[in-house]
Design a protein around this motif. Structure first.
Motif, PDB file in Angstrom:
ATOM      1  N   ALA A 265       0.872  -1.053  -0.005  1.00  0.00           N
ATOM      2  CA  ALA A 265      -0.092  -0.133  -0.042  1.00  0.00           C
ATOM      3  C   ALA A 265       0.947   1.224  -0.133  1.00  0.00           C
ATOM      4  O   ALA A 265       2.092   1.165   0.437  1.00  0.00           O
ATOM      5  CB  ALA A 265      -0.871   0.179   1.381  1.00  0.00           C
ATOM      6  N   THR A 266       0.341   2.254  -0.585  1.00  0.00           N
ATOM      7  CA  THR A 266       1.250   3.367  -0.669  1.00  0.00           C
ATOM      8  C   THR A 266       0.421   4.991   0.115  1.00  0.00           C
ATOM      9  O   THR A 266      -0.873   4.761   0.063  1.00  0.00           O
ATOM     10  CB  THR A 266       1.508   3.923  -2.116  1.00  0.00           C
ATOM     11  OG1 THR A 266       0.214   4.217  -2.803  1.00  0.00           O
ATOM     12  CG2 THR A 266       2.127   2.610  -2.756  1.00  0.00           C
ATOM     13  N   THR A 267       1.218   5.797   0.259  1.00  0.00           N
ATOM     14  CA  THR A 267       0.592   6.954   0.697  1.00  0.00           C
ATOM     15  C   THR A 267       1.773   8.034   0.145  1.00  0.00           C
ATOM     16  O   THR A 267       2.650   7.808  -0.153  1.00  0.00           O
ATOM     17  CB  THR A 267       0.534   7.071   2.178  1.00  0.00           C
ATOM     18  OG1 THR A 267      -0.176   8.509   2.300  1.00  0.00           O
ATOM     19  CG2 THR A 267       1.658   7.193   2.832  1.00  0.00           C
ATOM     20  N   LEU A 277      -0.048   8.669   9.391  1.00  0.00           N
ATOM     21  CA  LEU A 277      -0.004   7.093   9.066  1.00  0.00           C
ATOM     22  C   LEU A 277      -1.077   6.150   9.529  1.00  0.00           C
ATOM     23  O   LEU A 277      -1.577   5.340   8.899  1.00  0.00           O
ATOM     24  CB  LEU A 277       1.358   6.490   9.183  1.00  0.00           C
ATOM     25  CG  LEU A 277       2.633   6.965   8.783  1.00  0.00           C
ATOM     26  CD1 LEU A 277       3.889   5.956   8.850  1.00  0.00           C
ATOM     27  CD2 LEU A 277       2.591   7.312   7.243  1.00  0.00           C
ATOM     28  N   ALA A 278      -1.610   6.825  10.595  1.00  0.00           N
ATOM     29  CA  ALA A 278      -2.847   5.909  11.117  1.00  0.00           C
ATOM     30  C   ALA A 278      -4.204   6.068  10.497  1.00  0.00           C
ATOM     31  O   ALA A 278      -5.149   5.210  10.742  1.00  0.00           O
ATOM     32  CB  ALA A 278      -2.967   5.989  12.839  1.00  0.00           C
ATOM     33  N   GLY A 279      -4.213   7.187   9.855  1.00  0.00           N
ATOM     34  CA  GLY A 279      -5.519   7.702   9.285  1.00  0.00           C
ATOM     35  C   GLY A 279      -5.570   7.093   8.110  1.00  0.00           C
ATOM     36  O   GLY A 279      -5.281   6.304   7.425  1.00  0.00           O
ATOM     37  N   ALA A 281      -5.118   7.099   4.961  1.00  0.00           N
ATOM     38  CA  ALA A 281      -3.997   7.457   3.967  1.00  0.00           C
ATOM     39  C   ALA A 281      -3.477   6.736   3.033  1.00  0.00           C
ATOM     40  O   ALA A 281      -2.898   6.735   2.039  1.00  0.00           O
ATOM     41  CB  ALA A 281      -2.847   8.240   4.827  1.00  0.00           C
ATOM     42  N   TRP A 282      -4.001   5.130   3.377  1.00  0.00           N
ATOM     43  CA  TRP A 282      -3.207   4.096   2.312  1.00  0.00           C
ATOM     44  C   TRP A 282      -4.140   3.758   1.357  1.00  0.00           C
ATOM     45  O   TRP A 282      -5.254   3.293   1.409  1.00  0.00           O
ATOM     46  CB  TRP A 282      -2.845   3.027   3.497  1.00  0.00           C
ATOM     47  CG  TRP A 282      -1.994   3.585   4.562  1.00  0.00           C
ATOM     48  CD1 TRP A 282      -2.309   3.585   5.774  1.00  0.00           C
ATOM     49  CD2 TRP A 282      -0.595   3.556   4.357  1.00  0.00           C
ATOM     50  NE1 TRP A 282      -0.943   4.101   6.394  1.00  0.00           N
ATOM     51  CE2 TRP A 282      -0.113   3.893   5.496  1.00  0.00           C
ATOM     52  CE3 TRP A 282       0.240   3.258   3.181  1.00  0.00           C
ATOM     53  CZ2 TRP A 282       1.364   4.388   5.703  1.00  0.00           C
ATOM     54  CZ3 TRP A 282       1.771   3.814   3.374  1.00  0.00           C
ATOM     55  CH2 TRP A 282       2.082   4.110   4.614  1.00  0.00           C
ATOM     56  N   LEU A 283      -3.453   3.607   0.304  1.00  0.00           N
ATOM     57  CA  LEU A 283      -4.059   2.860  -1.118  1.00  0.00           C
ATOM     58  C   LEU A 283      -3.424   1.563  -1.275  1.00  0.00           C
ATOM     59  O   LEU A 283      -2.339   1.775  -1.963  1.00  0.00           O
ATOM     60  CB  LEU A 283      -4.125   4.062  -2.137  1.00  0.00           C
ATOM     61  CG  LEU A 283      -4.684   3.746  -3.384  1.00  0.00           C
ATOM     62  CD1 LEU A 283      -6.240   3.479  -3.068  1.00  0.00           C
ATOM     63  CD2 LEU A 283      -4.421   4.625  -4.570  1.00  0.00           C
ATOM     64  N   PRO A 284      -4.001   0.404  -0.965  1.00  0.00           N
ATOM     65  CA  PRO A 284      -3.483  -0.777  -1.670  1.00  0.00           C
ATOM     66  C   PRO A 284      -3.226  -0.756  -3.299  1.00  0.00           C
ATOM     67  O   PRO A 284      -4.134  -0.314  -4.003  1.00  0.00           O
ATOM     68  CB  PRO A 284      -4.420  -1.900  -1.142  1.00  0.00           C
ATOM     69  CG  PRO A 284      -5.146  -1.267  -0.074  1.00  0.00           C
ATOM     70  CD  PRO A 284      -5.467   0.355  -0.401  1.00  0.00           C
ATOM     71  N   VAL A 285      -2.133  -1.327  -3.528  1.00  0.00           N
ATOM     72  CA  VAL A 285      -1.925  -1.547  -4.958  1.00  0.00           C
ATOM     73  C   VAL A 285      -2.833  -2.588  -5.398  1.00  0.00           C
ATOM     74  O   VAL A 285      -3.054  -3.745  -4.762  1.00  0.00           O
ATOM     75  CB  VAL A 285      -0.422  -2.162  -5.233  1.00  0.00           C
ATOM     76  CG1 VAL A 285      -0.325  -2.424  -6.713  1.00  0.00           C
ATOM     77  CG2 VAL A 285       0.353  -0.976  -4.654  1.00  0.00           C
ATOM     78  N   ASN A 286      -3.642  -2.489  -6.481  1.00  0.00           N
ATOM     79  CA  ASN A 286      -4.468  -3.516  -7.115  1.00  0.00           C
ATOM     80  C   ASN A 286      -5.813  -3.419  -6.336  1.00  0.00           C
ATOM     81  O   ASN A 286      -6.413  -4.466  -5.964  1.00  0.00           O
ATOM     82  CB  ASN A 286      -3.986  -4.814  -7.384  1.00  0.00           C
ATOM     83  CG  ASN A 286      -2.931  -4.847  -8.355  1.00  0.00           C
ATOM     84  OD1 ASN A 286      -2.948  -4.196  -9.154  1.00  0.00           O
ATOM     85  ND2 ASN A 286      -2.037  -5.698  -7.896  1.00  0.00           N
ATOM     86  N   HIS A 287      -6.092  -2.229  -5.599  1.00  0.00           N
ATOM     87  CA  HIS A 287      -7.218  -2.093  -4.691  1.00  0.00           C
ATOM     88  C   HIS A 287      -8.592  -1.997  -5.464  1.00  0.00           C
ATOM     89  O   HIS A 287      -8.577  -1.107  -6.293  1.00  0.00           O
ATOM     90  CB  HIS A 287      -7.159  -1.090  -3.735  1.00  0.00           C
ATOM     91  CG  HIS A 287      -8.148  -0.786  -2.660  1.00  0.00           C
ATOM     92  ND1 HIS A 287      -8.807  -1.917  -2.147  1.00  0.00           N
ATOM     93  CD2 HIS A 287      -8.670   0.497  -2.112  1.00  0.00           C
ATOM     94  CE1 HIS A 287      -9.874  -1.432  -1.358  1.00  0.00           C
ATOM     95  NE2 HIS A 287      -9.854  -0.035  -1.478  1.00  0.00           N
ATOM     96  N   ALA A 288      -9.450  -2.897  -5.445  1.00  0.00           N
ATOM     97  CA  ALA A 288     -10.659  -2.544  -6.164  1.00  0.00           C
ATOM     98  C   ALA A 288     -11.620  -1.841  -5.789  1.00  0.00           C
ATOM     99  O   ALA A 288     -12.811  -1.666  -6.350  1.00  0.00           O
ATOM    100  CB  ALA A 288     -11.355  -4.185  -6.350  1.00  0.00           C
ATOM    101  N   THR A 294      -7.633   3.324   6.425  1.00  0.00           N
ATOM    102  CA  THR A 294      -6.778   3.327   7.685  1.00  0.00           C
ATOM    103  C   THR A 294      -5.830   2.248   7.705  1.00  0.00           C
ATOM    104  O   THR A 294      -5.822   1.218   7.105  1.00  0.00           O
ATOM    105  CB  THR A 294      -7.494   3.665   8.801  1.00  0.00           C
ATOM    106  OG1 THR A 294      -8.163   2.282   8.988  1.00  0.00           O
ATOM    107  CG2 THR A 294      -8.402   4.486   8.770  1.00  0.00           C
ATOM    108  N   LEU A 295      -4.732   2.741   8.829  1.00  0.00           N
ATOM    109  CA  LEU A 295      -3.897   1.543   8.832  1.00  0.00           C
ATOM    110  C   LEU A 295      -4.258   0.404   9.412  1.00  0.00           C
ATOM    111  O   LEU A 295      -4.000  -0.866   9.145  1.00  0.00           O
ATOM    112  CB  LEU A 295      -2.612   2.092   9.848  1.00  0.00           C
ATOM    113  CG  LEU A 295      -1.336   1.268  10.006  1.00  0.00           C
ATOM    114  CD1 LEU A 295      -0.745   0.802   8.640  1.00  0.00           C
ATOM    115  CD2 LEU A 295      -0.258   2.223  11.060  1.00  0.00           C
ATOM    116  N   ALA A 296      -5.400   0.636  10.428  1.00  0.00           N
ATOM    117  CA  ALA A 296      -6.238  -0.638  11.258  1.00  0.00           C
ATOM    118  C   ALA A 296      -6.786  -1.325  10.109  1.00  0.00           C
ATOM    119  O   ALA A 296      -6.902  -2.662  10.148  1.00  0.00           O
ATOM    120  CB  ALA A 296      -6.798  -0.033  12.348  1.00  0.00           C
ATOM    121  N   ALA A 297      -7.508  -0.662   9.014  1.00  0.00           N
ATOM    122  CA  ALA A 297      -8.462  -1.260   7.938  1.00  0.00           C
ATOM    123  C   ALA A 297      -7.465  -2.280   7.226  1.00  0.00           C
ATOM    124  O   ALA A 297      -8.002  -3.041   6.510  1.00  0.00           O
ATOM    125  CB  ALA A 297      -9.123  -0.271   7.377  1.00  0.00           C
TER     126      ALA A 297
END
Length: 336
Positions: A265-267, A277-279, A281-288, A294-297
């Protein structure tokens, strides 16, 4: 308990190359210098924790230390100044193109002596050098290293606003390299806990100067090899400099990630500085799906994540078997 100034208060203007100021200590005759035993008795558990943290992470600013271990910047500066004059810490203040930088702290000679005595080893085995402070002040990677520490310090302090969130583990690049250097050399390794969920991750921070992006892509086979060899599945989180560079990185990694089945995942700096970083902010590569996580998600997005750090690899090469990671928080603050 109020949260101290976030470490992102550190001026973002570039450091002036090979320029730093350093406080002078009053000269003291050798014969009257405080011996290690007497000095150790003057240190609090928090002071001892700080020597461990500085040995692990090399350099922390006064803002970092305040956020992690104090409630007020003035109290932190008073104690840090005392530790500096005892020789437990060394410090420098980089010169910047504009504004002023906070005091930057490294492990001093007396602090290294106490740490070596505690671990029943020598300064040489500890890896401490008398010119550590100077090397750190003039290091070309100083700003990169401090940005990584900014991210992890912010995560470590999250427990102050949400008791269910905490940074359970934080390893420096040196410790991570000793553990997994045959495969990968990340900028950090950490465990993020949100209630019962734990997200183990390697952090790669891209300043935007690693051109072309093939240099980042070239690191991925090492992570795939580590996962295949150890039977673990740990997230690889990449923080980039701009949204444009992040989009280019996604385009570059889409096929590689699918082939290697790596959880990546990237931000970007803009989002990381706004949400942390906990919010979200993250977009997984190949995310459908739609939107960022969030980091927890990420634990729900990748339910099969498993930590690379296990009881079988706790001791880095060359370290005693009793080696243990340093808690990201001082004694009494990290227990949940």
């Amino acid at each position: 308990m109020p949260v101290a100034d976030r470490p992102t208060a550190r001026p973002r203007s570039a450091y002036v190359p090979r320029a730093a100021t350093k406080r002078r200590r009053p000269s003291q005759p050798r014969a009257t210098r405080t011996d290690v035993t007497t000095l150790a008795a003057r240190l609090t558990p928090r002071d001892r924790w700080l020597t461990e943290m500085l040995h692990e992470h090399r350099v922390l600013t006064s803002h970092h230390i305040t956020t992690l271990a104090f409630t007020h910047h003035r109290c932190a500066n008073r104690r840090l100044r005392a530790l500096y004059f005892m020789g437990v810490l060394d410090s420098f203040r980089p010169l910047t193109l504009s504004g002023s930088a906070p005091e930057h702290y490294t492990l001093g000679r007396s602090g290294a002596d106490i740490l070596a005595a505690t671990r029943a080893t020598t300064l040489e085995s500890l890896g401490w050098h008398k010119d550590l402070c100077t090397r750190t002040a003039f290091s070309p990677t100083l700003d990169h290293d401090l940005t990584v520490n900014d991210h992890l310090v912010t995560l470590a302090a999250a427990h102050r606003t949400n008791s269910e969130e905490r940074l359970a583990l934080w390893l420096s690049p040196r410790s991570a390299t000793r553990l997994w250097g045959d495969w990968v050399r990340p900028d950090a390794y950490a465990h993020w806990a949100h209630g019962p969920k734990v997200v183990p991750f390697f952090l790669e921070h891209d300043t935007g100067t690693e051109r072309p992006l093939t240099r980042l892509e070239a690191k991925l086979p090492g992570y795939a090899s580590l996962a295949a060899t150890t039977g673990t599945r740990t997230a690889v989180l990449i923080s980039t400099s701009t949204r444009h560079r992040e989009r280019a990185l996604h385009a570059r990694l889409t096929e590689t990630t699918a082939q290697m089945q790596l959880p990546i995942a990237t931000t970007c700096a803009e989002l990381a500085s706004t949400t942390g970083l906990a919010g979200p902010a993250w977009l997984p590569v190949n995310h459908a799906g739609n939107g960022r996580l969030t980091l927890a998600a990420l634990a729900e997005h990748w339910p099969d994540l498993s930590p690379a750090m296990t009881t079988n690899n706790e001791a880095p090469l060359g370290q005693p078997a009793a080696w243990q990671p340093v808690s990201p928080l001082p004694p009494g603050q990290g227990d949940h």
